[in-house]
Design a protein around this motif. Structure first.
Motif, short mmCIF file in Angstrom:
data_model
loop_
_atom_site.label_atom_id
_atom_site.label_comp_id
_atom_site.label_asym_id
_atom_site.label_seq_id
_atom_site.Cartn_x
_atom_site.Cartn_y
_atom_site.Cartn_z
N ASN A 84 47.82 47.19 38.08
CA ASN A 84 47.38 46.61 38.19
C ASN A 84 48.37 45.36 38.55
O ASN A 84 48.29 43.69 38.55
N CYS A 85 49.60 44.97 38.45
CA CYS A 85 51.07 44.16 38.15
C CYS A 85 51.93 45.18 38.43
O CYS A 85 52.61 45.73 38.95
N ILE A 86 52.85 44.04 38.05
CA ILE A 86 54.25 44.38 38.41
C ILE A 86 55.22 45.66 37.43
O ILE A 86 56.48 45.61 37.95
N HIS A 87 54.90 45.36 36.61
CA HIS A 87 55.76 45.77 35.20
C HIS A 87 55.57 46.70 34.84
O HIS A 87 54.48 47.57 35.28
N CYS A 102 48.87 44.77 29.11
CA CYS A 102 50.63 44.42 29.56
C CYS A 102 50.76 43.25 28.69
O CYS A 102 50.19 42.06 29.32
N ARG A 103 51.46 43.11 27.61
CA ARG A 103 51.76 42.16 27.21
C ARG A 103 53.16 41.36 27.36
O ARG A 103 54.20 40.83 26.77
N LYS A 104 53.87 41.63 28.82
CA LYS A 104 55.08 41.22 29.03
C LYS A 104 54.39 39.69 29.64
O LYS A 104 53.14 39.31 29.69
N ASN A 105 55.47 38.68 30.02
CA ASN A 105 55.37 37.59 30.25
C ASN A 105 54.61 37.53 31.55
O ASN A 105 55.12 38.29 32.74
N CYS A 106 53.33 37.01 32.24
CA CYS A 106 52.90 37.23 33.21
C CYS A 106 53.80 35.77 34.09
O CYS A 106 54.91 36.03 34.20
N ALA A 107 54.07 36.71 35.68
CA ALA A 107 54.97 36.49 36.75
C ALA A 107 54.45 35.37 38.49
O ALA A 107 55.16 35.41 39.00
N ARG A 108 52.88 35.77 37.50
CA ARG A 108 52.29 35.28 38.98
C ARG A 108 52.55 33.80 39.32
O ARG A 108 53.11 33.16 38.19
N LEU A 109 52.55 33.75 40.41
CA LEU A 109 52.26 32.10 40.96
C LEU A 109 50.80 31.11 40.82
O LEU A 109 50.78 32.27 41.84
N LEU A 110 51.02 30.29 39.61
CA LEU A 110 49.21 29.42 40.07
C LEU A 110 49.98 28.39 41.50
O LEU A 110 50.63 28.33 41.70
N PRO A 111 47.98 27.84 41.38
CA PRO A 111 47.93 26.80 42.94
C PRO A 111 48.73 25.85 43.15
O PRO A 111 49.36 25.50 43.62
N CYS A 112 49.67 25.31 41.30
CA CYS A 112 50.43 24.64 41.58
C CYS A 112 51.32 24.53 41.89
O CYS A 112 52.46 23.41 41.37
N LYS A 117 52.56 30.95 32.69
CA LYS A 117 53.09 30.86 31.25
C LYS A 117 52.13 32.05 30.19
O LYS A 117 53.04 32.13 29.05
N LYS A 118 51.26 32.80 30.76
CA LYS A 118 50.53 33.06 29.46
C LYS A 118 51.59 34.96 29.56
O LYS A 118 52.06 35.05 30.48
N LYS A 119 50.52 35.79 28.56
CA LYS A 119 51.14 37.52 28.71
C LYS A 119 50.05 38.19 30.06
O LYS A 119 49.28 37.14 30.36
N CYS A 120 50.60 38.58 30.82
CA CYS A 120 50.54 39.39 31.67
C CYS A 120 49.01 40.29 31.63
O CYS A 120 48.26 39.62 32.59
N HIS A 121 48.20 40.04 31.03
CA HIS A 121 46.81 40.36 30.49
C HIS A 121 45.41 39.36 30.49
O HIS A 121 44.08 39.70 30.90
N GLU A 122 46.44 38.71 30.04
CA GLU A 122 45.53 37.21 29.88
C GLU A 122 44.93 37.08 31.32
O GLU A 122 45.42 36.23 32.61
N PRO A 123 44.46 35.98 31.40
CA PRO A 123 43.82 35.01 32.84
C PRO A 123 44.63 33.54 33.53
O PRO A 123 44.67 33.25 32.28
#
Length: 348
Positions: A84-87, A102-112, A117-123
């Protein structure tokens, strides 16, 4: 004649369920289906719940027990890719990595277009990246978190609007303009009671133009004309007409004192005030009239220092008291203040 049973010497060679061959000799009369047989050969199967699929370099994943014994759970640390993620994460081989947060830094791109800047498991959401935005009403720029919506009350720039009185607003842009509190100085057409031309804040000037009665002390308070009176020390007063109560109560002289002390040395330093040294000289003359002793000299020095502090404090106190008196009581109060000051200077 009875026939005796003779054991067959040939090897059984039957293939067991575990894959090994039976090591006994022919045993058709004893457990021919190998239901009671115990395989003593080393187990070469993968450990229990092992997820390792490569056929090479799998030695650590193979069971080390005998074939008839129950295999252990595979606990070899392996790197597994999440679905469910790239990690990827290193976990025991028997563990499903997707069941662990997954507690690594999120790498997703936001609409902005900022990275989360959140953790990967956080929304994802609530972008806190600092960006420069324009405030809609005034077009001033301000640096704020990306997720913050702006309104005019957040503007901390200087206001550029012109008020109804004709003067530029002196408040912040996010604050409402208040022409009734305008402090822009305007030249007063008439003379102050002290005889000088003065500049009044717009709010007082407009009150006078509208016919409101203004206390004369308010006019005197805004007189910025130089006092220029000659003080007892010989220096010219550097205060203003308002600060010196129209020449009736001068502030202490702040000029450098270059006069000789009783020991013959020059007082002059950059931190020595003229009136302070004048009081010290008077204290020195008073001390010379007393019997000479170390205790008396020490006492005179201490009294002089304390007297200077008291005189300055008394001066500020008198100014505060006078500011609160009605106009008709000012002449008598000023005479009493001048008399008190003369007595204190003589005592110091």
């Amino acid at each position: 004649m009875a026939m005796e049973f003779v054991a067959c010497p040939e090897a059984c060679k039957a293939r067991l369920a575990c894959g090994h061959a039976c090591t006994r000799t022919c045993h058709v009369k004893s457990d021919p289906d190998h239901e009671m047989y115990t395989c003593e050969k080393p187990c070469r199967k993968l450990k229990k719940d092992c997820s390792f699929t490569a056929e090479e370099n799998n030695e650590d994943h193979l069971c080390k027990k005998k074939c008839y014994e129950t295999c252990d759970v595979c606990k070899v640390e392996v790197m597994k890719k999440r679905q469910n993620c790239i990690h990827s994460q290193k976990v025991p081989c028997h563990v499903d990595v997707n069941t662990i947060l997954c507690r690594k830094n999120c790498a997703r791109l936001l609409p902005c277009n900022h990275h989360c800047k959140k953790k990967c498991h956080e929304p994802c959401g609530d972008c806190v990246m600092l960006v420069v935005k324009k405030i809609p009403d005034c077009n001033h720029k301000v640096k704020v978190p990306c997720n913050k919506f702006l309104d005019s009350s957040m503007c901390k720039a200087e206001c550029q609007r012109v008020m109804s009185c004709g003067h530029p607003c002196q408040s912040l842009c996010g604050e409402p303009c208040d022409p009734e509190n305008c402090n822009h100085l305007m030249n007063y057409a008439d003379y102050s009671p002290c005889g000088h031309k003065i500049a009044l804040p717009c709010k007082i000037y407009q009150a006078i133009r509208s016919g409101d009665k203004v206390d004369l002390r308010v006019l005197l308070k805004h007189c910025k004309a130089a006092c220029k009176a000659r003080l007892e020390c010989g220096h010219e007063c550097a205060g203003t007409c308002a600060a010196c109560w129209q020449g009736r109560l001068h502030a202490p002289c702040q000029q450098r004192c270059d006069k000789l002390s009783i020991c013959g040395h020059v007082y002059g330093t950059h931190t020595t005030h003229c009136c302070t040294r004048a009081r010290a000289r008077r204290a020195g003359r008073a001390a010379r009239t007393r019997p000479a002793s170390s205790a008396a000299t020490s006492s005179a020095s201490a009294d002089t220092c304390t007297g200077r502090t008291l005189l300055t404090a008394a001066h500020e106190h008198v100014r505060g008291v006078l500011a609160g008196l009605p106009a008709r009581a000012l002449p008598a109060a000023l005479r009493q203040a001048q008399h008190l000051r003369t007595r204190m200077q003589g005592a110091v």
